[in-house]
Motif scaffolding. Sequence first.
Motif, short mmCIF file in Angstrom:
data_model
loop_
_atom_site.label_atom_id
_atom_site.label_comp_id
_atom_site.label_asym_id
_atom_site.label_seq_id
_atom_site.Cartn_x
_atom_site.Cartn_y
_atom_site.Cartn_z
N ARG B 112 0.81 -1.21 0.00
CA ARG B 112 0.00 0.00 0.00
C ARG B 112 0.86 1.27 0.00
NH1 ARG B 112 -4.84 1.56 -1.28
NH2 ARG B 112 -6.12 0.65 0.33
N ASN B 135 1.19 5.72 -2.83
CA ASN B 135 0.03 4.92 -2.45
C ASN B 135 -0.29 4.01 -3.62
OD1 ASN B 135 -2.60 4.00 -1.74
ND2 ASN B 135 -2.87 5.80 -0.46
N TYR B 153 -2.34 4.74 -6.90
CA TYR B 153 -3.36 5.76 -6.61
C TYR B 153 -2.71 7.14 -6.53
CZ TYR B 153 -6.98 2.32 -5.30
OH TYR B 153 -7.93 1.34 -5.30
N LYS B 183 -6.88 7.66 -10.07
CA LYS B 183 -6.45 6.41 -9.45
C LYS B 183 -6.58 5.30 -10.49
CE LYS B 183 -8.13 7.77 -4.93
NZ LYS B 183 -9.25 8.72 -5.17
N PHE B 200 -10.34 5.02 -12.33
CA PHE B 200 -11.54 5.22 -11.49
C PHE B 200 -12.13 6.60 -11.69
CE2 PHE B 200 -13.42 6.64 -7.43
CZ PHE B 200 -14.40 5.66 -7.25
N ASP B 201 -11.29 7.60 -11.67
CA ASP B 201 -11.79 8.98 -11.71
C ASP B 201 -12.14 9.45 -13.11
OD1 ASP B 201 -11.22 9.54 -8.81
OD2 ASP B 201 -9.21 9.06 -9.51
N GLN B 226 -17.00 5.30 -12.83
CA GLN B 226 -16.29 4.78 -11.67
C GLN B 226 -15.93 3.29 -11.79
OE1 GLN B 226 -19.12 6.02 -8.67
NE2 GLN B 226 -17.84 7.76 -8.10
N TYR B 228 -14.16 0.20 -10.75
CA TYR B 228 -13.53 -0.03 -9.44
C TYR B 228 -12.51 -1.14 -9.46
CZ TYR B 228 -16.73 -3.95 -9.18
OH TYR B 228 -17.38 -5.12 -9.45
N PHE B 244 -18.76 0.94 -10.62
CA PHE B 244 -19.46 1.24 -9.37
C PHE B 244 -20.55 2.28 -9.59
CE2 PHE B 244 -20.33 3.39 -5.45
CZ PHE B 244 -20.46 2.35 -4.56
N VAL B 277 -22.55 -0.70 -0.01
CA VAL B 277 -21.39 -1.55 -0.27
C VAL B 277 -20.29 -1.16 0.72
CG1 VAL B 277 -19.65 -2.19 -1.98
CG2 VAL B 277 -22.01 -1.74 -2.70
N LYS B 279 -17.49 -2.79 1.26
CA LYS B 279 -16.15 -3.06 0.73
C LYS B 279 -16.30 -3.34 -0.75
CE LYS B 279 -12.13 -6.02 1.11
NZ LYS B 279 -11.42 -7.03 1.87
N MET B 280 -15.40 -2.78 -1.53
CA MET B 280 -15.47 -2.97 -2.97
C MET B 280 -15.14 -4.42 -3.32
SD MET B 280 -16.12 -0.41 -4.90
CE MET B 280 -16.21 1.37 -4.85
#
Lengths: 105, 422
Positions: B112, B135, B153, B183, B200-201, B226, B228, B244, B277, B279-280
């Motif tokens: 991470r 990240n 990210y 991300k 994602f964005d 989105q 995911y 998403f 939701v 958790k993805m």
Amino acid sequence: MLGFALLYPAYSLSAESGATEPTPARQKELIHLVRQDCGSCHGMTLKGGLGPPLLPETLRDKPADALAATIYNGRPGTPMPPWKQFLSEAETRWIVDKLLSEFPQ
Amino acid sequence: MKPFANLLFAALLGLCASSQAAEPDSACPPLRDTGDPSHKVKCSCWSNVYPVCPPLRGTGDLGLIIERASGHLTLINTSSRQPYARIEGLGDLSHASTVYSRDARYAYIFGRDGGLTKVDLLEARIVKRVIQAGNAIGGAISQDGRIVVAQNYTPGGIKAFDAETLELLAEVPAEYAPGQFSKVVGLADTAGNKFAYALFDAGEIWITDFSRPRQPVTQRYPAGKQPYDGLVTPDGRYFMAGLFGEDGIALLDLWQPEKGVRKILENYGRGEEKLPVFKMPHLRGWTIAQGRAYLPAIGRHEVLVVDVGSWQEVGRIPVRGQPVFVMARPDGRQIWVNFAFPDNGKMDVIDTLAGKVIHAFEPGKGILHMEFTPRGENIWLSARDDNKVLIYDTASFTRIGELAIDNPSGIFFTTRAARIGF
């Protein structure tokens, strides 16, 4: 960047329930919830992931009420879900309070 | 690690040319330099100086378990069902994933905190470690095994590294509009040293061609709201990104990318209000079984079943929570499903012949990940809040073992080395 700009002031919580501290056992559960389950998106160290960082320096300029409302009610249009089925308003405020200082391990 | 290591030492002593007699007894030191020069023996068959020579062995039954909170890895053996070493110093592993070198000896761990760590499973040590981003979320390895790519990210984008040295080869910022970075999710290897991923964005799928590793070339495709996570089908033909922000999945035919993204499973929620939701879902456990794809619904407690070919929905299977991983046993007969909070102590097993859940159980607290043994007779489950990894027989559903592991999350076996999309 999505940011943590709280565009939904309509969701703010009432301020009545701020006074009571959760019991120590419950605090432990809440810390676990934040680090592990909020951590799914915000990172276990709260430095952010798919969700934004939850560190004091990134939250400091947001009103505590709005932060509590975001946790409690979620943010429509983003992946942030409402957590109110797992938290009381007082617990939500306690979490915000800890996030704004230094969140316990 | 000691019992396993000692066995190995005992097995190998005849194979290595060593300058002193080492006793294959319980006094064998662990598989690393003890610091005492009198213990050192030069092994002609090994790259380092060790007290005694480790055995020659393959890696096909080895793997690793991420200990998410402590920054450790536990290396394991799926034949003995035991750990054999523990490695420290990998930083923040709270959302870590792993790919393997094509010889299945080295693991690349994406942490991470942006750490990329190359670990030697045989020598049970870190070979090289770089911090490549602020990240990070995962990575992939190229078809030819020469390039490892990390997806980040912060700063949003991907970076390509030499798999041998971890030297940075190129980076592709996910700048989808001037000054706007996304991300990156769902990075997957595809044919020709190309990598597919979703923003994602930005709501886009990008394909970056690293056939000239230092001069990558990127194509962009609008995908939907989105994305995911993403995955590539086992044959490498299709890249799919779960969405998403809308019901549906973006599907790109990598054999004919010029045709653009097609939406499948559109409106599977049919306008009904979504469940929250917590958790993805993760798509990388990718699941195709018997010509059908099994996918987690978003905001519905269902597994969606899609015919591969027509890409039409052919069914949906009710399960006991928001699915996170929907993973097929290697033979495709069973699909194992774990769930988001607050149902993350449960698991459902779908029989693909019956088309329904045939076994529902609660193996432990905080079931985060699962991995099948190479041919599927066992499954290993991470029970984060029990500090255990649980091993089940997939035919009888009986628990046949457990390991004490500190906050386990991802479990990664070396069989991934030879699979497209892993």
